[in-house]
Write a protein that holds these residues in place. Structure first.
Motif, PDB file in Angstrom:
ATOM      1  N   UNK A   1       1.672  -2.609   1.603  1.00  0.00           N
ATOM      2  CA  UNK A   1       0.564  -1.818   1.950  1.00  0.00           C
ATOM      3  C   UNK A   1       1.311  -0.309   2.253  1.00  0.00           C
ATOM      4  N   UNK A   2       2.230  -0.420   3.086  1.00  0.00           N
ATOM      5  CA  UNK A   2       2.793   1.132   3.206  1.00  0.00           C
ATOM      6  C   UNK A   2       3.575   1.505   2.142  1.00  0.00           C
ATOM      7  N   UNK A   3       4.230   0.590   1.157  1.00  0.00           N
ATOM      8  CA  UNK A   3       4.811   1.244  -0.019  1.00  0.00           C
ATOM      9  C   UNK A   3       3.933   1.802  -0.787  1.00  0.00           C
TER      10      UNK A   3
ATOM     11  N   UNK B   1       2.509  -0.766  -7.226  1.00  0.00           N
ATOM     12  CA  UNK B   1       2.468   0.682  -6.690  1.00  0.00           C
ATOM     13  C   UNK B   1       2.222   1.749  -7.672  1.00  0.00           C
ATOM     14  N   UNK B   2       2.600   1.508  -9.012  1.00  0.00           N
ATOM     15  CA  UNK B   2       2.195   2.214 -10.046  1.00  0.00           C
ATOM     16  C   UNK B   2       0.896   2.369 -10.444  1.00  0.00           C
ATOM     17  N   UNK B   3      -0.060   1.046 -10.261  1.00  0.00           N
ATOM     18  CA  UNK B   3      -1.296   1.057 -10.309  1.00  0.00           C
ATOM     19  C   UNK B   3      -1.879   1.822  -9.495  1.00  0.00           C
ATOM     20  N   UNK B   4      -1.716   1.952  -8.299  1.00  0.00           N
ATOM     21  CA  UNK B   4      -2.497   2.663  -7.303  1.00  0.00           C
ATOM     22  C   UNK B   4      -1.932   4.218  -7.100  1.00  0.00           C
ATOM     23  N   UNK B   5      -0.785   4.514  -7.872  1.00  0.00           N
ATOM     24  CA  UNK B   5      -0.367   5.987  -8.053  1.00  0.00           C
ATOM     25  C   UNK B   5      -1.306   6.521  -9.483  1.00  0.00           C
ATOM     26  N   UNK B   6      -1.299   5.586 -10.314  1.00  0.00           N
ATOM     27  CA  UNK B   6      -2.277   6.202 -11.334  1.00  0.00           C
ATOM     28  C   UNK B   6      -3.667   6.115 -10.972  1.00  0.00           C
ATOM     29  N   UNK B   7      -3.980   5.310 -10.337  1.00  0.00           N
ATOM     30  CA  UNK B   7      -5.733   5.389 -10.176  1.00  0.00           C
ATOM     31  C   UNK B   7      -5.797   6.779  -9.119  1.00  0.00           C
ATOM     32  N   UNK B   8      -4.984   6.826  -8.167  1.00  0.00           N
ATOM     33  CA  UNK B   8      -5.159   8.159  -7.463  1.00  0.00           C
ATOM     34  C   UNK B   8      -5.161   9.333  -8.039  1.00  0.00           C
ATOM     35  N   UNK B   9      -4.229   9.405  -9.255  1.00  0.00           N
ATOM     36  CA  UNK B   9      -4.199  10.550 -10.153  1.00  0.00           C
ATOM     37  C   UNK B   9      -5.461  10.800 -11.051  1.00  0.00           C
ATOM     38  N   UNK B  10      -6.095   9.470 -11.310  1.00  0.00           N
ATOM     39  CA  UNK B  10      -7.451   9.448 -12.006  1.00  0.00           C
ATOM     40  C   UNK B  10      -8.670   9.828 -11.080  1.00  0.00           C
ATOM     41  N   UNK B  11      -8.388  10.338  -9.962  1.00  0.00           N
ATOM     42  CA  UNK B  11      -9.286  10.808  -8.662  1.00  0.00           C
ATOM     43  C   UNK B  11     -10.192   9.454  -8.290  1.00  0.00           C
ATOM     44  N   UNK B  12      -9.492   8.193  -8.211  1.00  0.00           N
ATOM     45  CA  UNK B  12     -10.051   7.033  -7.582  1.00  0.00           C
ATOM     46  C   UNK B  12     -10.174   7.471  -6.001  1.00  0.00           C
ATOM     47  N   UNK B  13     -11.286   7.261  -5.346  1.00  0.00           N
ATOM     48  CA  UNK B  13     -11.144   7.408  -3.857  1.00  0.00           C
ATOM     49  C   UNK B  13      -9.803   6.369  -3.115  1.00  0.00           C
TER      50      UNK B  13
ATOM     51  N   UNK C   1      -6.347   2.467   8.943  1.00  0.00           N
ATOM     52  CA  UNK C   1      -7.004   1.294   8.373  1.00  0.00           C
ATOM     53  C   UNK C   1      -5.933   0.170   8.417  1.00  0.00           C
ATOM     54  N   UNK C   2      -4.630   0.360   8.323  1.00  0.00           N
ATOM     55  CA  UNK C   2      -3.782  -0.780   8.439  1.00  0.00           C
ATOM     56  C   UNK C   2      -3.710  -1.245   9.883  1.00  0.00           C
ATOM     57  N   UNK C   3      -3.692  -0.367  10.706  1.00  0.00           N
ATOM     58  CA  UNK C   3      -3.915  -0.892  12.193  1.00  0.00           C
ATOM     59  C   UNK C   3      -4.944  -1.567  12.418  1.00  0.00           C
ATOM     60  N   UNK C   4      -6.079  -1.264  11.954  1.00  0.00           N
ATOM     61  CA  UNK C   4      -7.395  -1.991  12.471  1.00  0.00           C
ATOM     62  C   UNK C   4      -7.154  -3.304  11.967  1.00  0.00           C
ATOM     63  N   UNK C   5      -6.781  -3.467  10.425  1.00  0.00           N
ATOM     64  CA  UNK C   5      -6.892  -4.740   9.860  1.00  0.00           C
ATOM     65  C   UNK C   5      -6.042  -5.711  10.412  1.00  0.00           C
ATOM     66  N   UNK C   6      -4.569  -5.261  10.944  1.00  0.00           N
ATOM     67  CA  UNK C   6      -3.737  -6.054  11.440  1.00  0.00           C
ATOM     68  C   UNK C   6      -4.087  -6.613  12.870  1.00  0.00           C
ATOM     69  N   UNK C   7      -4.687  -5.725  13.677  1.00  0.00           N
ATOM     70  CA  UNK C   7      -5.083  -6.037  14.919  1.00  0.00           C
ATOM     71  C   UNK C   7      -6.218  -7.114  14.952  1.00  0.00           C
ATOM     72  N   UNK C   8      -6.928  -6.991  13.942  1.00  0.00           N
ATOM     73  CA  UNK C   8      -8.057  -7.994  13.889  1.00  0.00           C
ATOM     74  C   UNK C   8      -7.659  -9.156  13.531  1.00  0.00           C
TER      75      UNK C   8
END
Length: 767
Positions: A296-298, A234-246, A321-328
């Motif tokens: 993923x939700x967290x 979670x911290x990793x994703x938060x930092x990447x988003x702050x670094x303007x990662x798509x 994206x999560x809905x598509x992933x789970x349905x597939x």
């Protein structure tokens, strides 16, 4: 005073005393003086302007002596009462007066001490105010200089922070303090961007960018490995988003990694039982999928976004994206589950399949709670519904196979050589056994299917299992379809049999006709009532009425019974036909006994009578005459007349005799040979005997007879008359047909010389 104390203790007395005091002092119930205008009358004894002299003068003028004395007595009594009430109040409230006095004395002491403390506080505040004024005056000149120096110090600290920023970031990178590095860089990013035109600041900015690119690369690798805890990810994703990662790229990478892990899970072996298969699938795939959804939700949905990230609508994008992933993934899992369920062909123990489906449905509810709006639970419910529907079809097929196997057993029992002719000794027990076994099998199937609607099964609360499954699935597709199958398969025995009955034993036709009749009278109603009560069937959709099924069962029973009569009649007819066609009736010898085939006809008819009597009631007969077994045939007279007057007949005489015979037939009651029979023994036997004798008659009409041939026919017919009359509903029918047979033989006879009736009777009795 001593006497007034107990009076004061009385509550009623006390209320009166208080009332009088309030009245005396002019108070209301709340203890306040009523707001009334003051009275100015000097003679009002309760008014503020009361004048005693004027009051006494008024009394002396207006009242007599007696009234004055009464007035005085009343006033004295009131004064004494008021004095007594005053004393009572004083005694009652003495302790309160003492306590109030002590409280007032104590309050005086406390307020004096408080006044001293307030004076001391006032003096201290004055001293503080004086010292503050002196300090402000002393520092007034240096305040501006101190403010300027403080601003310069703050600016220098900021410059020092900027010049030390690359070193700080490298240190954080070495210590893997990624969050601190990102926060530090964010604080300086705007300043560096603002002064990037200056060479020194430009250099610092380039160094910081290089360091942050390296940091972002390490964060991507850490995110890609996925071996960290949920908090670290979670911290990793938060930092990447702050670094303007798509954000979309991060979501895709996470889901791709999760897909590869889920695809690597081992598939349950298909040779395991269905419950173990579902357990392994739920414990491995569904549980792992729920963990992926939660993580993923967290990371992307439930995590609160701040600053610029809050405006990018990341949760909405990630949720899609999560809905598509789970349905597939769920679609692939459902395909495996449905394929395994289709392999469950055995219907011995249905509880295992129901428990497996219940566990499958129950575990999918976790996905519904984690991912609201997902189509996975509904698709899982559809699989359960299809499995239940297919199970009902399997049970229908099992019931049909059981029914056909039971019929095979019945046929084998009827064909056993040790039994008497046509199975007469076992027809009744076989019917009871067959009917009971079929009913027990239906009850067993209903009990197995009822597991789908048990209260402890989660999917039983679905509308389908409360309504359509019970009415259309169980009642119509299972019970009603089986009843129709019984009727249709029974009718097929009539359609596939040949003229001689084919390979179907006649006793089986009779037994099935009785079975269908029992179904029409009671069994169908019992089975459908049992089904409706057991499954609480609510007929919201159209269902087959009981009357329709009963009519179909009765039609099948009628057709089977008619065919039974036809088959048995044709069997006896075949014996009679062969006996007539294979004999030389012109050159035969004089009859000395009854032919063996006639005895066989009587024996077979008796056997059939016993057989039918085991399954059907007697029926109604017409009253018999006392000499039914010894009746002679009236048609003999025409034969004798023809022989007696043959010499005097002109060539047209035989034609006249035939004409008389035909006129006689016109006025006789018409006999319908192949009419429908009723459901009783007499009607069945009548139909069989009609077919047999009619065949006998037609065969006689095609043969030519000599004198002894005619006499043999007479003996045979008399023998049949002796025994067959007791099997039919109307003895006249047998007499008429036998009369026709003898008459036809006489017409076809070359030398018509009938045998005497007494001789015929002797031969028949001896036979």
């Amino acid at each position: 005073l001593a006497g007034s104390v107990p009076v004061a203790e009385d509550p009623g007395r006390r209320r009166r005393v208080h009332g009088m005091l309030k009245l005396y002092y002019g108070l209301n119930e709340e203890g306040k003086a009523p707001e009334q205008p003051e009275s100015l009358d000097p003679c009002d004894i309760n008014g503020p302007h009361f004048d005693p002299e004027l009051y006494l003068n008024k009394l002396r003028r207006e009242c007599s002596l007696t009234e004055l004395m009464d007035q005085e007595t009343c006033m004295v009594r009131q004064i004494r009462s008021l004095d007594s009430d005053m004393q009572t109040l004083v005694y009652e409230n003495y302790n309160k007066f003492i306590s109030a006095t002590d409280t007032i004395r104590k309050m005086k002491n406390d307020f004096k001490k408080m006044e001293d403390e307030m004076d001391c506080l006032s003096a201290n505040m004055a001293a503080i105010t004086e010292f503050s004024a002196r300090i402000s005056g002393t520092l007034q000149d240096q305040h501006a200089q101190i403010t300027k120096l403080s601003g310069v110090h703050t600016l220098l600290r900021k410059l020092q922070f900027l010049f030390e920023l690359p070193a700080r970031l490298n240190k954080c990178l070495e210590l893997q303090a990624y969050a601190q590095a990102v926060n530090t860089h964010r604080r300086a990013r705007c300043v560096l961007q603002q002064y990037s035109h200056l060479p020194s600041f430009k250099g610092i900015q380039d160094d910081c960018h290089a360091i942050m690119d390296k940091l972002a690369q390490e964060l991507r690798q850490k995110f890609r490995d996925g071996g960290s805890s949920a908090k670290d990810l979670s911290e990793c994703v938060e930092l990447l988003l702050q670094l303007d990662e798509p954000a979309e790229e991060l979501c895709d990478k996470f889901l791709s990694h999760a897909r590869s892990r889920l695809d690597s899970l081992p598939s349950p072996a298909s040779n395991t039982d269905i419950l173990e298969f579902i357990d392994r699938g739920c414990n491995e795939f569904v549980s792992s999928l729920c963990l992926v959804i939660t993580s993923y939700q967290e990371l992307f949905i439930n995590h609160a976004q701040k600053g610029e990230l809050a405006s990018k609508n990341i949760p909405q994008m990630a949720n899609g994206k999560l809905h598509v992933f789970v349905d597939d993934l769920a679609a692939r899992y459902f395909m495996l589950v449905e394929r395994r369920i289709q392999e469950e062909k055995g219907v011995g123990d249905n509880s295992l399949l129901v428990r497996a489906l219940d566990r499958f449905h129950r575990r999918l509810q976790a996905v519904a709670k984690l991912l609201p709006g997902s189509a996975v639970p509904n698709k899982g419910t559809e699989i359960v519904i299809r499995a239940a529907t297919e199970r009902v079809k399997q049970y229908l097929s099992a019931l049909q196979s059981f029914y056909m196997d039971s019929l095979t057993d019945v046929r084998q029992a009827l064909a056993t050589p040790r039994l008497s002719v046509a199975g007469t000794s076992v027809a009744g027990p076989l019917l009871s056994s067959l009917s009971a076994s079929i009913l027990n099998q239906i009850k067993s199937v209903l009990a197995s299917v009822h597991l789908f609607t048990a209260k402890d099964i989660t999917f039983s609360n679905k509308p389908y299992f409360k309504g359509e499954f019970c009415s259309q699935g169980v009642r119509e597709s299972l019970v009603v379809s089986f009843i129709k199958f019984v009727c249709q398969s029974s009718r097929q025995f009539c359609e596939t049999a040949g003229d001689k009955g084919g390979s179907t034993p006649p006793a089986l036709l009779l037994l099935l006709s009785r079975l269908c009749l029992d179904y029409e009278t009671s069994t169908i109603s019992y089975i459908l009532t049992l089904t409706d009560e057991q499954f609480l069937v609510q007929h919201h959709s159209p269902v087959t009425p009981v009357t329709t099924l009963c009519a179909e069962a009765r039609e099948a029973a009628q057709k089977l019974l008619n065919h039974y009569v036809k088959v048995q009649g044709l069997i006896i007819s075949q014996m009679l036909r062969k006996s007539v066609e294979t004999r030389d009736w012109v050159n035969t010898i004089e009859p000395r006994n009854v032919r063996a085939v006639m005895k066989r006809v009587v024996e077979d008819t008796t056997s059939i009578d016993v057989q039918v009597g085991l399954l059907y009631e007697e029926g109604v007969r017409k009253a018999h005459s006392s000499d039914s077994s010894k009746r002679t045939f009236s048609v003999y007279s025409s034969s004798r007349q023809q022989a007696r007057y043959a010499a005097s007949y002109t060539p047209s005489a035989p034609m006249d005799t035939n004409l008389l015979s035909n006129i006689h037939k016109l006025f006789s009651e018409r006999i319908d040979i192949f009419s429908s029979v009723e459901f009783n023994k007499v009607s069945v036997m009548t139909g069989i005997i009609k077919i047999s004798l009619k065949t006998f008659l037609e065969c006689v009409r095609l043969r030519t007879f000599g004198r002894y041939g005619l006499q043999q026919i007479q003996v045979d017919c008399h023998y049949l008359q002796m025994y067959l009359w007791r099997f039919v509903s109307d003895e006249n029918l047998v007499h008429f047909l036998l009369d026709e047979i003898v008459g036809s033989a006489a017409h076809r006879c070359l030398d018509p010389a009938p045998m005497e009736q007494s001789v015929i009777e002797v031969i028949c009795e001896r036979g």
